[in-house]
Design a protein around this motif. Structure first.
Motif, short mmCIF file in Angstrom:
data_model
loop_
_atom_site.label_atom_id
_atom_site.label_comp_id
_atom_site.label_asym_id
_atom_site.label_seq_id
_atom_site.Cartn_x
_atom_site.Cartn_y
_atom_site.Cartn_z
N TYR A 162 40.11 -31.57 30.88
CA TYR A 162 40.71 -32.45 30.21
C TYR A 162 40.85 -33.63 30.78
O TYR A 162 40.96 -33.87 32.30
CB TYR A 162 42.15 -32.16 29.64
CG TYR A 162 42.15 -31.08 28.56
CD1 TYR A 162 41.86 -31.29 27.27
CD2 TYR A 162 42.06 -29.70 28.80
CE1 TYR A 162 42.07 -30.36 26.14
CE2 TYR A 162 42.06 -28.76 27.97
CZ TYR A 162 42.04 -29.05 26.51
OH TYR A 162 41.97 -27.97 25.59
N ALA A 200 44.66 -30.81 17.93
CA ALA A 200 44.17 -29.46 18.21
C ALA A 200 45.45 -28.38 18.48
O ALA A 200 45.68 -27.50 17.97
CB ALA A 200 43.14 -29.11 19.51
N TYR A 201 46.46 -29.09 19.20
CA TYR A 201 47.64 -28.35 19.73
C TYR A 201 48.79 -29.27 20.02
O TYR A 201 48.59 -30.27 20.54
CB TYR A 201 47.27 -27.70 20.88
CG TYR A 201 48.37 -26.70 21.87
CD1 TYR A 201 48.56 -25.53 21.34
CD2 TYR A 201 49.30 -27.45 22.61
CE1 TYR A 201 49.63 -25.00 22.05
CE2 TYR A 201 49.95 -26.75 23.24
CZ TYR A 201 50.44 -25.54 22.84
OH TYR A 201 51.29 -24.63 23.66
N GLU A 229 37.70 -27.63 16.55
CA GLU A 229 38.41 -27.99 17.32
C GLU A 229 38.11 -27.69 18.86
O GLU A 229 38.53 -28.44 19.71
CB GLU A 229 39.94 -27.20 17.07
CG GLU A 229 40.33 -27.64 15.93
CD GLU A 229 41.56 -26.87 15.39
OE1 GLU A 229 41.76 -25.77 16.00
OE2 GLU A 229 42.26 -27.23 14.57
N GLY A 230 37.13 -26.79 19.19
CA GLY A 230 36.90 -26.22 20.25
C GLY A 230 35.50 -27.04 20.83
O GLY A 230 35.15 -26.72 21.90
N ARG A 262 44.31 -21.14 21.31
CA ARG A 262 44.51 -21.98 20.29
C ARG A 262 43.18 -22.58 19.88
O ARG A 262 42.61 -22.72 19.02
CB ARG A 262 45.52 -22.78 20.33
CG ARG A 262 45.71 -23.95 18.93
CD ARG A 262 45.89 -23.28 17.88
NE ARG A 262 45.87 -24.07 16.55
CZ ARG A 262 45.01 -24.36 16.02
NH1 ARG A 262 43.57 -23.57 16.07
NH2 ARG A 262 45.08 -25.21 14.54
N THR A 263 42.12 -23.28 20.79
CA THR A 263 41.33 -24.00 20.37
C THR A 263 40.05 -23.17 20.71
O THR A 263 38.85 -23.71 20.02
CB THR A 263 41.23 -25.23 21.79
OG1 THR A 263 41.28 -24.45 23.03
CG2 THR A 263 42.14 -25.89 21.66
N ARG A 264 40.06 -22.07 21.08
CA ARG A 264 38.85 -21.17 21.13
C ARG A 264 38.99 -19.92 20.04
O ARG A 264 37.95 -19.38 19.94
CB ARG A 264 38.61 -20.54 22.58
CG ARG A 264 38.44 -21.69 23.60
CD ARG A 264 36.99 -21.99 23.29
NE ARG A 264 36.39 -22.83 24.31
CZ ARG A 264 35.16 -23.34 24.42
NH1 ARG A 264 34.32 -23.34 23.30
NH2 ARG A 264 34.95 -24.09 25.14
N VAL A 323 45.07 -32.36 23.11
CA VAL A 323 46.47 -31.50 22.87
C VAL A 323 47.41 -32.29 23.51
O VAL A 323 47.33 -33.13 24.37
CB VAL A 323 46.10 -30.13 23.74
CG1 VAL A 323 45.03 -29.36 23.49
CG2 VAL A 323 45.70 -30.41 25.34
N ARG A 345 40.35 -32.46 19.20
CA ARG A 345 40.24 -31.93 20.61
C ARG A 345 41.45 -32.29 21.46
O ARG A 345 41.62 -31.35 22.44
CB ARG A 345 39.06 -32.12 21.27
CG ARG A 345 37.57 -32.06 20.58
CD ARG A 345 36.53 -32.36 21.24
NE ARG A 345 36.29 -33.91 21.80
CZ ARG A 345 36.30 -34.39 22.88
NH1 ARG A 345 35.43 -33.69 23.77
NH2 ARG A 345 36.26 -35.70 22.96
#
Length: 362
Positions: free
Chosen positions: A210, A278-279, A359-360, A336-338, A254, A252
């Motif tokens: 990230y 995404a999160y 998202e991933g 969450r993303t995967r 977070v 993507r």
């Protein structure tokens, strides 16, 4: 190929021929996703990985053969119950690997893509991996506003659409199969609250790839010296900073809210939960969470918006230290993303590697 782009550029600058082996399709419990790459130069130096070890030796040999012959090859690797010691994937998955010999200067599309990847600029690299022999290895680099290389004109628009979506995969154009690798800037992690837990999370966020920003309204705490692994440290009110960044955030991104202070948390979460990220996670006790949700509901957030909030933040790992807490937060973000279940693999069935979904993708 992102991981080996700097090596490829150096080899090209030195005039050293090389071969690139790329995973173009994967199924089952294959260890690496499409886009994973191994490259071997004319002196036998290898960089990168395509399988984590299962078939590296065989692919290394294929690269040497491709360098000698100058001919690209598409090879399939799977698991054979008839011969468990044959070259293949013991995990039971399968990989299709395209091996592409490159003479520096002879594949301008690849060279242009490598330069843009090294510069951190968005680009999609499309290569013919299956089709008429004369077209194998033909490459096209497509940026948002330009392209370099040679492929059918009708492929450009579709490749650019894959770049816009950040997608990597196979594309059928006419009688050829193109493998398109999209390289977009790394996803963002926004960490609000310049505390010791944030410092540990920043290190993990950077490790996961990230681009990490730390934001806090208190200048005495929000310093680059306290967060050396952050890409940037911002002194600003969290909600004001998020407002300024909102247009540039994508699915993507977070958002981790570690401020644990209602005057910072509430206006920030009110905005974050309405963004297509995404999160969104927030630190705090269960009582803090209940009070926070009640306040956000009074502020007008809907049940669907509130359901997007991961609070208390992280998975239940029994974490206590900042480092352990950072692992629990990072684990929840990955799940969450995967598309993970958050459960131990020993207690689940089905595929180990999940389809990441939009998202991933990266």
């Amino acid at each position: 190929m992102r991981d080996i782009a700097a090596h490829l550029r150096a080899w090209q600058a030195a005039g050293r021929p090389f071969a690139v082996a790329s995973v173009v399709a994967a199924s089952g419990s294959a260890p690496r996703e499409p886009g994973a790459a191994l490259a071997v130069d004319a002196d036998g130096e290898a960089v990168g990985s395509i399988s984590g070890g299962c078939v590296e030796g065989a692919v290394y040999e294929l690269c040497g053969q491709a360098l000698a012959s100058g001919t690209p090859v598409l090879e399939h690797f799977g698991y054979s119950d008839d011969d468990a010691f044959a070259v293949g994937l013991a995990c039971g998955g399968s990989l299709d690997v395209f091996v592409h010999p490159v003479v520096p200067g002879a594949v301008p599309g690849l060279a242009a893509a490598v330069d843009r990847v090294c510069a951190g600029s968005p680009v999609a690299l499309a290569r013919v991996v299956d089709g008429p022999p004369a077209q194998l290895g033909a490459a096209l680099a497509v940026a948002p506003d330009a392209e370099a290389g040679a492929l059918p004109v009708d492929a450009v628009a579709e490749v650019r659409a894959m770049l816009a979506a950040g997608r990597t995969g196979l594309l059928r154009v006419g009688g050829a199969a193109l493998f398109v690798e999209s390289y977009v800037p790394p996803p963002r992690m926004l960490v609000f609250g310049a505390i010791d837990f944030a410092a540990a999370l920043v290190r993990l966020g950077a490790f996961l790839g990230y681009r990490v920003t730390v934001c806090d309204a208190r200048p005495v705490f929000a310093t680059a010296r306290r967060f050396p692994d952050a890409d940037e440290v911002v002194v600003d009110w969290p909600h004001r900073y998020l407002d300024a960044q909102a247009a540039g955030l994508d699915p993507r991104t977070v958002v981790c809210v570690l401020t644990h202070d209602a005057k910072f948390d509430l206006p920030l979460l009110e905005r974050a939960l309405r963004l297509p990220v995404a999160y969104v996670g927030a630190m705090g006790s269960r009582r803090t969470h209940r009070d926070r949700v009640a306040a956000l509901r009074r502020a007008g957030l809907t049940a669907a918006e509130l359901a997007r909030l991961h609070s208390p933040i992280g998975l239940d790992l029994g974490a206590r230290t900042p480092e352990e807490t950072a692992v629990s937060i990072a684990a929840e973000i990955v799940a969450r993303t995967r598309g993970g279940t958050h459960l131990p693999l020993t207690g689940t069935t089905g595929p180990i590697h999940h389809d990441p979904g939009p998202e991933g993708q990266s």
